[in-house]
Design a protein around this motif. Structure first.
Motif, PDB file in Angstrom:
ATOM      1  N   THR A   1      -3.747  42.301  64.095  1.00  0.00           N
ATOM      2  CA  THR A   1      -4.245  40.941  63.857  1.00  0.00           C
ATOM      3  C   THR A   1      -5.347  40.542  64.835  1.00  0.00           C
ATOM      4  OG1 THR A   1      -2.451  40.093  65.237  1.00  0.00           O
ATOM      5  CG2 THR A   1      -2.077  40.150  62.854  1.00  0.00           C
ATOM      6  N   GLY A   2      -5.844  41.485  65.628  1.00  0.00           N
ATOM      7  CA  GLY A   2      -6.871  41.162  66.613  1.00  0.00           C
ATOM      8  C   GLY A   2      -8.132  40.605  65.973  1.00  0.00           C
ATOM      9  N   ARG A   3      -8.768  39.686  66.681  1.00  0.00           N
ATOM     10  CA  ARG A   3      -9.982  39.041  66.175  1.00  0.00           C
ATOM     11  C   ARG A   3     -11.232  39.520  66.916  1.00  0.00           C
ATOM     12  NH1 ARG A   3      -8.500  32.931  67.210  1.00  0.00           N
ATOM     13  NH2 ARG A   3     -10.312  32.474  65.918  1.00  0.00           N
ATOM     14  N   GLY A   4     -11.056  40.449  67.865  1.00  0.00           N
ATOM     15  CA  GLY A   4     -12.182  40.966  68.626  1.00  0.00           C
ATOM     16  C   GLY A   4     -12.791  42.178  67.950  1.00  0.00           C
ATOM     17  N   ASP A   5     -13.076  43.231  68.721  1.00  0.00           N
ATOM     18  CA  ASP A   5     -13.727  44.419  68.172  1.00  0.00           C
ATOM     19  C   ASP A   5     -12.928  45.064  67.049  1.00  0.00           C
ATOM     20  OD1 ASP A   5     -15.951  44.221  69.737  1.00  0.00           O
ATOM     21  OD2 ASP A   5     -15.836  46.250  70.517  1.00  0.00           O
ATOM     22  N   MET A   6     -11.616  44.857  67.033  1.00  0.00           N
ATOM     23  CA  MET A   6     -10.782  45.399  65.967  1.00  0.00           C
ATOM     24  C   MET A   6     -11.276  44.972  64.588  1.00  0.00           C
ATOM     25  SD  MET A   6      -6.659  44.887  65.454  1.00  0.00           S
ATOM     26  CE  MET A   6      -6.306  45.295  67.161  1.00  0.00           C
ATOM     27  N   ALA A   7     -11.865  43.787  64.513  1.00  0.00           N
ATOM     28  CA  ALA A   7     -12.331  43.241  63.239  1.00  0.00           C
ATOM     29  C   ALA A   7     -13.851  43.300  63.109  1.00  0.00           C
ATOM     30  CB  ALA A   7     -11.846  41.800  63.092  1.00  0.00           C
TER      31      ALA A   7
ATOM     32  N   GLN B   1      -6.027  44.321  76.286  1.00  0.00           N
ATOM     33  CA  GLN B   1      -7.372  43.825  75.976  1.00  0.00           C
ATOM     34  C   GLN B   1      -8.273  44.007  77.188  1.00  0.00           C
ATOM     35  OE1 GLN B   1      -7.659  40.089  73.569  1.00  0.00           O
ATOM     36  NE2 GLN B   1      -5.469  39.928  73.993  1.00  0.00           N
ATOM     37  N   ARG B   2      -9.542  44.308  76.905  1.00  0.00           N
ATOM     38  CA  ARG B   2     -10.550  44.398  77.953  1.00  0.00           C
ATOM     39  C   ARG B   2     -11.659  43.417  77.631  1.00  0.00           C
ATOM     40  NH1 ARG B   2     -13.345  49.657  77.614  1.00  0.00           N
ATOM     41  NH2 ARG B   2     -15.158  48.506  76.854  1.00  0.00           N
ATOM     42  N   VAL B   3     -11.924  42.518  78.553  1.00  0.00           N
ATOM     43  CA  VAL B   3     -12.978  41.526  78.401  1.00  0.00           C
ATOM     44  C   VAL B   3     -14.185  41.999  79.202  1.00  0.00           C
ATOM     45  CG1 VAL B   3     -13.647  39.110  78.731  1.00  0.00           C
ATOM     46  CG2 VAL B   3     -11.269  39.680  78.134  1.00  0.00           C
ATOM     47  N   ASP B   4     -15.250  42.398  78.509  1.00  0.00           N
ATOM     48  CA  ASP B   4     -16.463  42.877  79.158  1.00  0.00           C
ATOM     49  C   ASP B   4     -17.467  41.734  79.255  1.00  0.00           C
ATOM     50  OD1 ASP B   4     -15.344  45.389  79.191  1.00  0.00           O
ATOM     51  OD2 ASP B   4     -16.426  46.098  77.419  1.00  0.00           O
ATOM     52  N   ALA B   5     -18.053  41.579  80.428  1.00  0.00           N
ATOM     53  CA  ALA B   5     -19.003  40.496  80.653  1.00  0.00           C
ATOM     54  C   ALA B   5     -20.156  40.993  81.508  1.00  0.00           C
ATOM     55  CB  ALA B   5     -18.313  39.318  81.332  1.00  0.00           C
ATOM     56  N   CYS B   6     -21.230  40.208  81.534  1.00  0.00           N
ATOM     57  CA  CYS B   6     -22.325  40.485  82.452  1.00  0.00           C
ATOM     58  C   CYS B   6     -22.570  39.244  83.308  1.00  0.00           C
ATOM     59  CB  CYS B   6     -23.595  40.896  81.710  1.00  0.00           C
ATOM     60  SG  CYS B   6     -24.289  39.618  80.627  1.00  0.00           S
ATOM     61  N   ARG B   7     -22.952  39.497  84.548  1.00  0.00           N
ATOM     62  CA  ARG B   7     -23.302  38.418  85.478  1.00  0.00           C
ATOM     63  C   ARG B   7     -24.816  38.251  85.417  1.00  0.00           C
ATOM     64  NH1 ARG B   7     -19.994  34.916  87.923  1.00  0.00           N
ATOM     65  NH2 ARG B   7     -18.718  36.601  88.784  1.00  0.00           N
ATOM     66  N   THR B   8     -25.270  37.114  84.922  1.00  0.00           N
ATOM     67  CA  THR B   8     -26.701  36.901  84.761  1.00  0.00           C
ATOM     68  C   THR B   8     -27.386  36.714  86.105  1.00  0.00           C
ATOM     69  OG1 THR B   8     -26.552  34.490  84.600  1.00  0.00           O
ATOM     70  CG2 THR B   8     -26.218  35.765  82.565  1.00  0.00           C
ATOM     71  N   ALA B   9     -28.702  36.769  86.084  1.00  0.00           N
ATOM     72  CA  ALA B   9     -29.475  36.554  87.308  1.00  0.00           C
ATOM     73  C   ALA B   9     -29.207  35.187  87.900  1.00  0.00           C
ATOM     74  CB  ALA B   9     -30.962  36.729  87.009  1.00  0.00           C
TER      75      ALA B   9
ATOM     76  N   GLU C   1     -18.366  41.905  75.228  1.00  0.00           N
ATOM     77  CA  GLU C   1     -17.488  42.521  74.242  1.00  0.00           C
ATOM     78  C   GLU C   1     -16.044  42.115  74.521  1.00  0.00           C
ATOM     79  OE1 GLU C   1     -18.457  46.706  72.077  1.00  0.00           O
ATOM     80  OE2 GLU C   1     -17.860  46.799  74.172  1.00  0.00           O
ATOM     81  N   LEU C   2     -15.279  41.944  73.462  1.00  0.00           N
ATOM     82  CA  LEU C   2     -13.840  41.708  73.563  1.00  0.00           C
ATOM     83  C   LEU C   2     -13.151  42.892  72.897  1.00  0.00           C
ATOM     84  CD1 LEU C   2     -11.375  40.023  74.265  1.00  0.00           C
ATOM     85  CD2 LEU C   2     -11.743  38.697  72.170  1.00  0.00           C
ATOM     86  N   GLU C   3     -12.733  43.858  73.702  1.00  0.00           N
ATOM     87  CA  GLU C   3     -12.153  45.108  73.210  1.00  0.00           C
ATOM     88  C   GLU C   3     -10.656  44.941  73.008  1.00  0.00           C
ATOM     89  OE1 GLU C   3     -12.548  48.029  72.165  1.00  0.00           O
ATOM     90  OE2 GLU C   3     -14.535  48.782  72.660  1.00  0.00           O
ATOM     91  N   ASP C   4     -10.208  44.951  71.755  1.00  0.00           N
ATOM     92  CA  ASP C   4      -8.787  44.765  71.479  1.00  0.00           C
ATOM     93  C   ASP C   4      -8.226  45.827  70.532  1.00  0.00           C
ATOM     94  OD1 ASP C   4     -10.054  44.006  69.149  1.00  0.00           O
ATOM     95  OD2 ASP C   4      -9.043  42.081  68.950  1.00  0.00           O
ATOM     96  N   LEU C   5      -8.986  46.896  70.278  1.00  0.00           N
ATOM     97  CA  LEU C   5      -8.474  47.972  69.432  1.00  0.00           C
ATOM     98  C   LEU C   5      -8.005  49.144  70.291  1.00  0.00           C
ATOM     99  CD1 LEU C   5      -7.931  49.450  66.808  1.00  0.00           C
ATOM    100  CD2 LEU C   5     -10.358  50.072  66.716  1.00  0.00           C
ATOM    101  N   ASN C   6      -8.921  49.766  71.000  1.00  0.00           N
ATOM    102  CA  ASN C   6      -8.571  50.936  71.824  1.00  0.00           C
ATOM    103  C   ASN C   6      -9.401  50.953  73.105  1.00  0.00           C
ATOM    104  OD1 ASN C   6     -11.010  51.474  70.624  1.00  0.00           O
ATOM    105  ND2 ASN C   6     -10.360  53.324  69.546  1.00  0.00           N
ATOM    106  N   PRO C   7      -9.320  49.904  73.913  1.00  0.00           N
ATOM    107  CA  PRO C   7     -10.185  49.830  75.100  1.00  0.00           C
ATOM    108  C   PRO C   7      -9.868  50.922  76.122  1.00  0.00           C
ATOM    109  CG  PRO C   7      -8.507  48.112  75.166  1.00  0.00           C
ATOM    110  CD  PRO C   7      -8.426  48.740  73.813  1.00  0.00           C
ATOM    111  N   TYR C   8     -10.907  51.633  76.534  1.00  0.00           N
ATOM    112  CA  TYR C   8     -10.750  52.584  77.636  1.00  0.00           C
ATOM    113  C   TYR C   8     -10.425  51.788  78.901  1.00  0.00           C
ATOM    114  CZ  TYR C   8     -11.824  56.429  80.816  1.00  0.00           C
ATOM    115  OH  TYR C   8     -11.762  57.396  81.790  1.00  0.00           O
ATOM    116  N   LEU C   9      -9.500  52.315  79.709  1.00  0.00           N
ATOM    117  CA  LEU C   9      -8.939  51.533  80.808  1.00  0.00           C
ATOM    118  C   LEU C   9      -9.483  51.909  82.180  1.00  0.00           C
ATOM    119  CD1 LEU C   9      -5.255  51.694  79.536  1.00  0.00           C
ATOM    120  CD2 LEU C   9      -6.913  49.846  79.193  1.00  0.00           C
ATOM    121  N   SER C  10     -10.173  53.034  82.287  1.00  0.00           N
ATOM    122  CA  SER C  10     -10.710  53.488  83.584  1.00  0.00           C
ATOM    123  C   SER C  10      -9.626  53.497  84.656  1.00  0.00           C
ATOM    124  CB  SER C  10     -11.886  52.602  84.017  1.00  0.00           C
ATOM    125  OG  SER C  10     -12.938  52.661  83.087  1.00  0.00           O
ATOM    126  N   LEU C  11      -8.441  53.991  84.307  1.00  0.00           N
ATOM    127  CA  LEU C  11      -7.332  54.009  85.263  1.00  0.00           C
ATOM    128  C   LEU C  11      -7.605  54.926  86.451  1.00  0.00           C
ATOM    129  CD1 LEU C  11      -4.275  54.011  82.838  1.00  0.00           C
ATOM    130  CD2 LEU C  11      -5.001  52.152  84.351  1.00  0.00           C
TER     131      LEU C  11
END
Length: 275
Positions: free
Chosen positions: A93-99, A225-233, A241-251
């Protein structure tokens, strides 16, 4: 008395998938080795998931690669999982990248801090001026089909299928990782040209408020879920990106106590899903 049977989990992964700057297989080998402490685990390729899922108490979708590489099989998996009422982690039921990436358009219209994104020719004028723009498929992944252009434009007939965004001048990218609605850790790429060379990031309260707003919007009761963001100047955070299907975790980029806490929380989440 004999011990109660342990829950069985079908772990969906593509151990052979080659991702730039990441080793999917190592992460999933580690995760499954730890999940075996509490569950009976079997691994399968995403192309086989629909045929195998009936025999398990839950299905965990992890580093299974971009869906566009096996779209027909993925659609069959989703249909079969809904048909039999399978417990899928993350729930379907994810509404992020899953859809797909429609959420970037929807969130921007709703006033969330998102990289400006439009999907129709009529809305190109809403984009801010930029030295360049990015055009990419709404159902894309891993930069597949991505193009850089000097002026914002969509091909004829592409309304609703492709996204246009300005190229953002940012200081760095940062990712926030959640299990259910609980924050676990954050990582950032201090050098923008090296996206997957990540280091631990000390998230402040404002950062977590930003990230949690998207997790809450997504309304998933269980899952990673992985919430990807950028810090602007200028210092603001914008959702990438809102990764909610299979986000790589960088463990492999976090300290052992953080990795251990993540695994413990994921186990608890899975057990809660199974009731």
């Amino acid at each position: 008395m004999p011990a109660a049977p342990r829950p069985s989990v079908l772990f969906v992964t593509d151990l052979a998938y080659e991702a730039r700057g990441r080793r999917y297989c190592d992460e999933d080998i580690h995760l499954t080795s730890r999940l075996r402490e509490d569950f009976d685990i079997a691994l399968c390729h995403p192309r086989d998931a629909a045929a195998l899922l009936d025999g398990f108490d839950a299905v965990v979708v992890r580093n299974s690669g971009p869906v566009l590489h096996y779209q027909e099989e993925y659609d069959a998996f989703r249909a079969r999982a809904r048909e039999v009422g399978a417990r899928v982690y993350n729930p379907l039921t994810g509404r992020g990248d899953m859809a797909g990436k429609q959420y970037l358009v929807d969130l921007g219209r709703a006033g969330y801090p998102v990289i400006p994104t439009v999907d129709r020719v009529a809305d190109l004028g809403l984009l801010p001026e930029s030295e360049g723009y990015v055009v990419k498929p709404k159902l894309g992944a891993d930069s597949a089909g991505l193009r850089f252009v000097r002026t914002p434009a969509l091909p004829p007939g592409a309304d609703g299928t492709q996204l246009v965004q300005p190229r953002i001048d940012f200081r760095y990218e940062v990712s926030f990782y959640f299990v259910d609605h609980d924050f676990q850790y954050a990582l950032y790429a201090p050098h923008p040209e090296r996206r997957w060379v990540l280091e631990p990031y000390e998230a402040i309260a404002a950062d977590l408020e930003f990230a949690r707003s998207f997790v809450e919007w997504n309304t998933l009761d269980h899952g990673i879920q992985r919430v990807d963001a950028c810090r602007t100047a200028e210092g603001a955070l914008l959702l990438v990106e809102l990764e909610d299907l299979n986000p790589y975790l960088s463990l492999d980029r976090v300290a052992e106590p953080v990795r251990e806490a993540f695994v413990t929380r994921m186990k608890a989440s899975l057990k809660d899903l199974l009731g």
